[in-house]
Design a protein around this motif. Structure first.
Motif, PDB file in Angstrom:
ATOM      1  N   CYS A 109       0.815  -1.216   0.000  1.00 16.36           N
ATOM      2  CA  CYS A 109       0.000   0.000   0.000  1.00 16.36           C
ATOM      3  C   CYS A 109       0.849   1.266   0.000  1.00 16.36           C
ATOM      4  N   THR A 157       2.797   1.202  -3.890  1.00 17.26           N
ATOM      5  CA  THR A 157       1.987   1.137  -5.108  1.00 17.26           C
ATOM      6  C   THR A 157       0.732   1.973  -4.898  1.00 17.26           C
ATOM      7  N   ILE A 168      -2.163   0.614  -4.844  1.00 19.82           N
ATOM      8  CA  ILE A 168      -3.141  -0.329  -4.300  1.00 19.82           C
ATOM      9  C   ILE A 168      -3.471   0.072  -2.869  1.00 19.82           C
ATOM     10  N   THR A 169      -4.759   0.086  -2.536  1.00 21.41           N
ATOM     11  CA  THR A 169      -5.217   0.473  -1.203  1.00 21.41           C
ATOM     12  C   THR A 169      -5.555  -0.759  -0.370  1.00 21.41           C
ATOM     13  N   MET A 183      -8.462  -2.817  -1.497  1.00 20.09           N
ATOM     14  CA  MET A 183      -8.269  -3.686  -2.660  1.00 20.09           C
ATOM     15  C   MET A 183      -7.713  -5.049  -2.269  1.00 20.09           C
ATOM     16  N   LEU A 184      -7.265  -5.205  -1.029  1.00 18.79           N
ATOM     17  CA  LEU A 184      -6.684  -6.471  -0.579  1.00 18.79           C
ATOM     18  C   LEU A 184      -7.564  -7.187   0.442  1.00 18.79           C
ATOM     19  N   SER A 233     -11.273  -8.833  -4.846  1.00 17.74           N
ATOM     20  CA  SER A 233     -10.677  -7.502  -5.019  1.00 17.74           C
ATOM     21  C   SER A 233      -9.165  -7.598  -5.213  1.00 17.74           C
ATOM     22  N   ALA A 254      -7.054  -6.256  -8.443  1.00 20.03           N
ATOM     23  CA  ALA A 254      -5.890  -5.375  -8.328  1.00 20.03           C
ATOM     24  C   ALA A 254      -4.681  -5.962  -9.039  1.00 20.03           C
ATOM     25  N   LYS A 283      -5.159  -5.764 -12.848  1.00 18.95           N
ATOM     26  CA  LYS A 283      -5.003  -4.382 -13.296  1.00 18.95           C
ATOM     27  C   LYS A 283      -3.526  -4.026 -13.429  1.00 18.95           C
ATOM     28  N   ILE A 295       1.582 -10.029  -5.937  1.00 19.19           N
ATOM     29  CA  ILE A 295       1.576  -8.574  -6.101  1.00 19.19           C
ATOM     30  C   ILE A 295       2.836  -7.970  -5.497  1.00 19.19           C
TER      31      ILE A 295
END
Length: 489
Positions: free
Chosen positions: A317, A320, A322-323, A326-327, A332, A336, A339, A357
């Motif tokens: 987080c 990147t 990514i929040t 999103m995990l 979700s 992510a 994407k 990721i």
């Protein structure tokens, strides 16, 4: 083989001389002579009656009629030698005339200094010890000849002192690692390298067959399960400097055969092991560099403690876009990952996706020493879960220079939980995962006798040497890296 060398070989034999001597004792290492006398004035050198006895490989030759200068090198250093007809016997001079760069010779002579003030041995006796039948390269072209350097490491070591220094440092690093653990009352042990059951890590093994027992065996991918059996048996602090084998691809960071140090410490936890790693690596840095710093890829790496520690979620987080939202679940996390262009297999759970990721987007950015902690249970089948979060384990990996250097965790000591995780690994293997672990029923039985609260870790020696020698590839720090076969002339 070069014909001119074969011709000279025959001339040596014609003179009833031995071109490959069985034994030759020398009295002096070259460095002892050079260091003692290189700064001594000409007039203060020992009398010509004082004879120095050295041996080494000819690295350069310059002939001037009846005289010649050559440079010879042994394991300690190099020195110039002066050969003059009349100073040595006719028989020795005839042998000298059969010499080439690359030959190994023995010299006895006195010291003098040339007009350029170079310390030199004037030969009084000259002996051929080994006649080389191939020419050394006149100019070694470094990375342009990288394949030849790896295949013919013996030539690389002869002509490239920087390569020798890399492997001297490797030896020193291993020595310091061993001293670190012995100094903390750890017992060095040895465990089997051929296993009846694959275990201790997720990797594809090399398989062989034992004829007498008529059973398959696997070269070990990790010594973990055997080492933990020893902790159960009462050896509460143990380490092993070991070779592991994984049937995987070749890259700048991977070789099928590699060296690790793996250790287990009862009544310690993964935070304590992180402290140990910091102390060990900083100690090596001071031994090699005189300071808690090193240079890697033209960047200075500061090893000052304490090193950064962050969870895998926090790393993703913070590094990147990514929040945390999103995990939160598999769907979700998959979205992510896709994407970001990361492939997701249908069999993966949320933990495996999060791990992918991190590896794809974050790992290579971690230059300064950073511990990533608290890994998903799905990718940590041997690690203990966190008490307040059963799907997350008390595990860390150390990253330096953009790659993983060490892996450790609080050991799972619940035999029922371990059996359940092995069963999931077996199911994954049956579904086609070649790297999944097998069910080790003896290890489960060992756990049933009781494994004390224990933390264990493994650290890659080859990768550590890469950092401390500022090398480009794991092949640069392996004396004989694995390569495809070649046709040899």
């Amino acid at each position: 083989m070069e014909q001119h060398r074969l011709d000279k070989l025959e001339k040596i034999k014609e003179q009833n001389q031995q071109p490959y001597v069985n034994f030759h004792k020398v009295e002096h290492d070259i460095i002892d002579v050079v260091e003692k006398y290189k700064n001594v004035e000409k007039e203060n050198l020992p009398e010509q009656t004082v004879i120095f006895d050295v041996a080494g490989r000819i690295m350069a030759m310059r002939e001037f009629g009846k005289t010649a200068f050559m440079t010879i090198k042994d394991r300690t250093g190099s020195v110039q030698v002066y050969v003059k007809k009349g100073e040595i016997s006719d028989e020795d001079h005839a042998i000298f005339k059969t010499s080439d760069v690359g030959d190994i010779i023995g010299i006895k002579g006195f010291l003098f200094k040339t007009k350029t003030d170079e310390l030199t041995i004037c030969a009084k006796q000259y002996k051929m010890l080994t006649k080389a039948l191939r020419d050394l390269p006149e100019k070694w072209h470094g990375l342009k000849d990288v394949e030849t350097r790896y295949r013919q490491r013996y030539v690389d070591l002869i002509v490239n002192d920087e390569v020798k220094e890399t492997f001297r440092k490797r030896s020193l690093i291993i020595q310091k690692v061993r001293e670190f653990f012995i100094g903390r009352d750890f017992l060095e042990v040895e465990t089997p390298m051929m296993h009846p059951i694959v275990g201790g890590a997720t990797a594809k093994p090399f398989e062989t067959h034992h004829n007498a027992l008529d059973m398959p065996l696997f070269l070990r991918i990790a010594p973990e399960l055997y080492l933990k059996r020893l902790v159960i048996g009462g050896f509460e602090r143990i380490f092993e400097l070991n070779r592991n084998f994984r049937n995987e691809g070749l890259s700048t960071r991977h070789n099928p055969e590699f060296t690790m140090v793996e250790w287990y410490n009862a009544y310690n936890d993964y935070h304590g092991l992180m402290d140990m790693i910091e102390e060990m690596i900083c100690g090596i840095a001071v031994s090699l560099n005189g300071k808690e710093k090193l240079t890697y890829k033209e960047k200075e790496m500061n090893l000052k403690r304490p090193w950064a520690r962050m969870t895998m979620h926090d790393a993703i987080c913070s590094m990147t876009d990514i929040t945390p939202e999103m995990l939160k679940d598999r769907a979700s996390a998959e979205a992510a990952a896709k994407k970001a262009g990361i492939h997701v297999d249908n069999s993966w759970g949320k933990g495996k996706i999060i791990m992918e990721i991190f590896e794809e987007l974050c790992e290579h950015e971690l230059f300064n020493p950073t511990f990533i902690i608290d890994y998903p249970k799905e990718v940590s089948p041997l690690a203990k879960s966190k008490a307040d979060d059963p799907e997350t384990t008390e595990r860390f990996e150390l990253f330096m220079g953009g790659f993983e250097l060490a892996n450790g965790f609080n050991e799972l000591n619940d035999p029922m939980d371990q059996k359940e995780r092995f069963e999931k690994q077996v199911a994954a293997k049956e579904a086609g995962d070649e790297e999944a672990q097998m069910m080790d029923t003896d290890y489960i039985r060992a756990l049933e006798y009781g494994l004390p609260p224990t933390a264990g870790a493994g650290l890659g020696i080859d990768r550590l040497v890469i950092l401390f020698t500022d090398s480009q590839s794991i092949r640069d720090v392996l004396l004989f890296p694995h390569m495809r076969p070649e046709d040899i002339d």
